[in-house]
Write a protein that holds these residues in place. Structure first.
Motif, PDB file in Angstrom:
ATOM      1  N   ALA A 101     -11.545  -0.077  -0.165  1.00 11.70           N
ATOM      2  CA  ALA A 101     -10.472  -0.547  -1.084  1.00 11.70           C
ATOM      3  C   ALA A 101      -9.150  -0.419  -0.726  1.00 11.70           C
ATOM      4  O   ALA A 101      -8.407  -1.479  -0.658  1.00 11.70           O
ATOM      5  N   ALA A 102      -8.806   0.489   0.281  1.00  9.97           N
ATOM      6  CA  ALA A 102      -7.296   0.577   0.975  1.00  9.97           C
ATOM      7  C   ALA A 102      -7.312  -0.562   1.761  1.00  9.97           C
ATOM      8  O   ALA A 102      -6.074  -0.955   1.976  1.00  9.97           O
ATOM      9  N   ILE A 103      -8.150  -0.662   2.592  1.00 17.87           N
ATOM     10  CA  ILE A 103      -8.223  -1.762   3.674  1.00 17.87           C
ATOM     11  C   ILE A 103      -8.094  -3.292   3.234  1.00 17.87           C
ATOM     12  O   ILE A 103      -7.220  -3.989   3.244  1.00 17.87           O
ATOM     13  N   LEU A 104      -8.979  -3.501   1.968  1.00 17.18           N
ATOM     14  CA  LEU A 104      -8.834  -4.834   1.477  1.00 17.18           C
ATOM     15  C   LEU A 104      -7.770  -5.021   0.633  1.00 17.18           C
ATOM     16  O   LEU A 104      -7.001  -6.190   0.577  1.00 17.18           O
ATOM     17  N   VAL A 105      -7.116  -4.088  -0.059  1.00 19.40           N
ATOM     18  CA  VAL A 105      -6.089  -4.136  -0.781  1.00 19.40           C
ATOM     19  C   VAL A 105      -4.564  -4.606   0.131  1.00 19.40           C
ATOM     20  O   VAL A 105      -3.865  -5.192  -0.719  1.00 19.40           O
ATOM     21  N   ARG A 106      -4.539  -4.107   1.198  1.00 21.20           N
ATOM     22  CA  ARG A 106      -3.490  -4.711   2.148  1.00 21.20           C
ATOM     23  C   ARG A 106      -3.879  -6.073   2.415  1.00 21.20           C
ATOM     24  O   ARG A 106      -2.562  -6.754   2.527  1.00 21.20           O
ATOM     25  N   ARG A 107      -4.826  -6.534   2.544  1.00 23.07           N
ATOM     26  CA  ARG A 107      -5.128  -7.977   2.649  1.00 23.07           C
ATOM     27  C   ARG A 107      -4.825  -8.597   1.441  1.00 23.07           C
ATOM     28  O   ARG A 107      -4.268  -9.665   1.852  1.00 23.07           O
ATOM     29  N   GLU A 108      -5.268  -8.330   0.319  1.00 28.77           N
ATOM     30  CA  GLU A 108      -5.052  -9.200  -0.814  1.00 28.77           C
ATOM     31  C   GLU A 108      -4.785  -8.052  -1.962  1.00 28.77           C
ATOM     32  O   GLU A 108      -5.661  -7.565  -2.752  1.00 28.77           O
ATOM     33  N   PRO A 109      -3.669  -8.086  -2.569  1.00 31.77           N
ATOM     34  CA  PRO A 109      -3.273  -7.015  -3.494  1.00 31.77           C
ATOM     35  C   PRO A 109      -3.846  -7.012  -4.854  1.00 31.77           C
ATOM     36  O   PRO A 109      -4.069  -6.218  -5.235  1.00 31.77           O
ATOM     37  N   GLU A 110      -4.611  -8.190  -5.113  1.00 32.22           N
ATOM     38  CA  GLU A 110      -5.024  -8.448  -6.218  1.00 32.22           C
ATOM     39  C   GLU A 110      -6.725  -8.309  -6.218  1.00 32.22           C
ATOM     40  O   GLU A 110      -7.245  -8.504  -7.303  1.00 32.22           O
ATOM     41  N   VAL A 111      -6.948  -8.233  -5.166  1.00 30.06           N
ATOM     42  CA  VAL A 111      -8.545  -8.192  -4.928  1.00 30.06           C
ATOM     43  C   VAL A 111      -9.330  -7.153  -5.862  1.00 30.06           C
ATOM     44  O   VAL A 111      -9.082  -6.143  -6.236  1.00 30.06           O
ATOM     45  N   ILE A 112     -10.423  -7.924  -6.483  1.00 31.51           N
ATOM     46  CA  ILE A 112     -11.499  -7.134  -7.013  1.00 31.51           C
ATOM     47  C   ILE A 112     -12.525  -7.003  -5.987  1.00 31.51           C
ATOM     48  O   ILE A 112     -13.008  -7.711  -5.652  1.00 31.51           O
ATOM     49  N   ILE A 113     -12.917  -5.560  -6.097  1.00 32.00           N
ATOM     50  CA  ILE A 113     -13.970  -5.038  -5.034  1.00 32.00           C
ATOM     51  C   ILE A 113     -15.383  -4.784  -5.907  1.00 32.00           C
ATOM     52  O   ILE A 113     -14.949  -4.177  -7.028  1.00 32.00           O
ATOM     53  N   GLY A 114     -16.421  -4.989  -5.299  1.00 34.62           N
ATOM     54  CA  GLY A 114     -17.560  -4.396  -6.170  1.00 34.62           C
ATOM     55  C   GLY A 114     -18.360  -3.836  -4.904  1.00 34.62           C
ATOM     56  O   GLY A 114     -18.629  -4.348  -3.936  1.00 34.62           O
ATOM     57  N   SER A 115     -18.881  -2.506  -5.262  1.00 34.40           N
ATOM     58  CA  SER A 115     -19.613  -1.706  -4.233  1.00 34.40           C
ATOM     59  C   SER A 115     -21.204  -1.801  -4.488  1.00 34.40           C
ATOM     60  O   SER A 115     -21.374  -1.227  -5.777  1.00 34.40           O
ATOM     61  N   PHE A 116     -21.855  -1.958  -3.571  1.00 35.17           N
ATOM     62  CA  PHE A 116     -23.415  -2.107  -3.693  1.00 35.17           C
ATOM     63  C   PHE A 116     -24.122  -1.305  -2.574  1.00 35.17           C
ATOM     64  O   PHE A 116     -23.935  -1.876  -1.553  1.00 35.17           O
ATOM     65  N   ALA A 117     -24.982  -0.572  -3.137  1.00 32.46           N
ATOM     66  CA  ALA A 117     -25.752   0.329  -1.932  1.00 32.46           C
ATOM     67  C   ALA A 117     -26.388  -0.607  -1.013  1.00 32.46           C
ATOM     68  O   ALA A 117     -27.018  -1.700  -1.580  1.00 32.46           O
ATOM     69  N   ALA A 118     -26.573  -0.292   0.318  1.00 29.38           N
ATOM     70  CA  ALA A 118     -27.366  -1.251   1.069  1.00 29.38           C
ATOM     71  C   ALA A 118     -28.792  -1.077   1.085  1.00 29.38           C
ATOM     72  O   ALA A 118     -29.582  -1.966   1.676  1.00 29.38           O
ATOM     73  N   ASP A 119     -29.398  -0.256   0.283  1.00 27.58           N
ATOM     74  CA  ASP A 119     -30.599   0.288   0.347  1.00 27.58           C
ATOM     75  C   ASP A 119     -31.405   0.099  -0.967  1.00 27.58           C
ATOM     76  O   ASP A 119     -32.377   0.921  -1.317  1.00 27.58           O
ATOM     77  N   HIS A 120     -31.155  -0.539  -1.936  1.00 29.63           N
ATOM     78  CA  HIS A 120     -31.449  -0.666  -3.151  1.00 29.63           C
ATOM     79  C   HIS A 120     -32.282  -2.243  -2.922  1.00 29.63           C
ATOM     80  O   HIS A 120     -32.097  -3.006  -2.400  1.00 29.63           O
TER      81      HIS A 120
END
Lengths: 371, 371
Positions: A101-120
């Motif tokens: 989140a911290a990395i992406l918000v620097r690139r795009e302040p308004e960004v919406i992130i969605g986190s999804f496990a890699a192993d489901h």
């Protein structure tokens, strides 16, 4: 296929070994690097494929251990280098998702992130997409949003999320507030939850504006938050990135995002949930893997492994074959046999949860070579 | 140690693969070439060691398949070349034991032979010796004599011999006539036999003057008898031996010595029996092997294999390990796991008898490479 969501970025935390799936899942070949469904792809790749239509090309970040960098890049040849976020060691989900989140918000302040496990494992992708799209609309309103799976049975293997009041949000007709989180219940409680319909399985999916998520972390865990910002500041400078991780990462508090973000947000009426109507499984153990691969037929023997040579006489359960050996099963019911070049596991569906204990015992007895 | 018996020659038929012990027992490594008791010796070597004090040095012949010649000579470095009787193919026990008798009677017309399977387990050797010495005394009187094992439980896995009238023979106080042979009984019958004490397990041991045995074969199976004499005549000529076997052996009738000799002799009051009070097992399947190696403790996990690396969590049964792999068992009761480089068997004690069916199925499905 519908178009991708402009301001959305997907994050895949690919950590965790999956000890209950030993000896299939190993330190150097964790669960997310296996094809557990016979799809022909690893779970990581399946996750990526599911998210790309929603996030768009190049808009998926993977958070994983340094040891898995080559494997991840091999599985995901399209991933931009700057989207492979490498941990020097596992520091739990707040650190992993928070750093993304911290990395992406620097690139795009308004960004919406969605986190999804890699192993489901998720089936019926269009229902998954529909849930994510609703979650993004909900996140756009400032909520932290999770997707809770509508239970298909009274499971005692998952935590639950209780829905409370409905929300009225354009493009998210199913959005509701989260009343509370509930730990894995006993069977009677699970049956009551199942009948109630307002209890959903907690699948650990979180969708939020990155700045909203970070603000919640800042409130609950200010030191952790400060470390994440410091790391993120160094991130896009290739020279500074590695040393910053080496210095800061090991000092970061280990805490699951459920505790640092989700529960406090729920208490404030700030956490929303979208019910997911798709088939979902976290493939937590071999009993679950057997069920997933037996197509619902109870007396079936599920077989995983490209070159499996299995001879079964009235056996049921699951065989995972990673060797070319002939595997003969006679009269064993609900059996779990996992045959790998250096380790063999034999248990039953009933005892599948206890496999984690084997891993602990192997460590204690100096047989870590097979972990 | 008592001295050897002057006119006695031991014969060890070392045939039979032991299909119910697949994949431990194989075509190229049959049961008798395995150490199944942790003694440090193969069953064949144990059999040899048991017989040598009775027969004397150099006075044991082994009847085996040509394919096993090197292995047998390797196990028994003291065996004279002329005492390795090679079959070009298995022709059942009348041919095997009859040929040994025909060869030995030419060397020593008065010889008494005793035939003992290469793959049985016997404990308490002095009780075995005592039974054999009585059997030899009985054979000296012209009887064909068997040793029947005094049952230690109501087994349904063995055939039985019913004793009838006692015989009065010097040096054989326990000698009796055989009334009849009985096939494997059901459990109720086995319990009645066990209570009765006049029923003994048929362990396939026969002690007789060689000429008496041959006369019985001549009466019941004259063609077979003629073939044996022809083969024996060629035997001690190294040049003639191989071609004679090639020509005659495949034409010989396949019949168990129980049918060609023992039953007809019993019917004529010509078959005697000595009860054996030693521990005996034919190790017919993995359930029997588990029992043999668990020292009578029901909830034990027996482990066979020099380099076994087994981790057990509440498991019982048996593991046979022929690889260096870590084998982890969780919560499996009465399990049978046989781990070899190219084949793995998982079954339970209850189903151990059905392993023979696996071998048949592997043949039928073109997987004979692992037999």
């Amino acid at each position: 296929m519908a178009t991708a969501i402009d301001d959305f970025y997907a994050v895949i935390p690919a950590g965790g070994i999956g000890s209950r799936l030993w000896p299939l899942s190993r330190a150097d070949a964790p669960k997310f690097l296996h094809d557990l469904t016979g799809s022909g792809h690893t779970l990581l790749r399946d996750t990526w494929n599911r998210l790309e239509p929603l996030a768009g090309e190049g808009r998926i970040a993977v958070v994983t251990g340094r040891a898995h960098r080559a494997a991840v890049e091999n599985e995901l040849p399209g991933i931009p280098d700057m989207n492979v976020i490498l941990e020097s060691e596992p520091r739990d989900s707040t650190a992993a998702i928070g750093l993304a989140a911290a990395i992406l918000v620097r690139r795009e302040p308004e960004v919406i992130i969605g986190s999804f496990a890699a192993d489901h494992v998720i089936r019926v992708p269009h229902l998954f997409e529909w849930a994510v799209r609703q979650a993004v609309e909900t996140a756009r309103k400032g909520y932290i949003c999770t997707i809770g799976i509508q239970p298909s049975e009274p499971s005692v293997g998952f935590g639950y999320i209780r829905k409370s009041g409905e929300l009225v949000i354009d493009g998210a007709p199913e959005a509701a507030l989260v009343g509370s989180f509930v730990e894995k219940p006993d069977l009677d409680t699970a049956k009551a939850y199942f009948a109630d319909r307002s209890y959903l399985w907690n699948a650990g999916m979180f969708i939020s504006r990155a700045d909203v998520l970070l603000a919640e972390i800042a409130e609950q865990e200010p030191e952790l938050h400060a470390s994440l910002l410091e790391l993120a500041a160094a991130w896009d400078d290739r020279e500074a990135r590695g040393p910053a991780v080496d210095r800061i990462w090991p000092t970061i508090k280990k805490i699951a995002i459920d505790y640092s973000v989700a529960e406090p947000a729920a208490a404030k009426g700030h956490l929303a949930v979208i019910p997911g109507h798709f088939d979902w499984d976290d493939v937590g153990d071999f009993a679950s893997l057997a069920k997933l691969n037996s197509h619902g037929r109870k007396n079936d023997l599920a077989i995983l492994g490209e070159n499996a040579r299995v001879l079964s006489d009235a056996a049921s359960g699951i065989v995972v074959s990673q060797t070319s050996r002939v595997i003969s099963l006679v009269g064993v019911r609900d059996i779990v046999v996992v045959d790998t070049p250096d380790a063999l596991l034999v248990t039953t569906s009933e005892h599948a949860q206890r496999v984690k204990g084997v891993v602990d015992a192997l460590k204690l007895t100096g047989r870590g070579d097979v972990l």
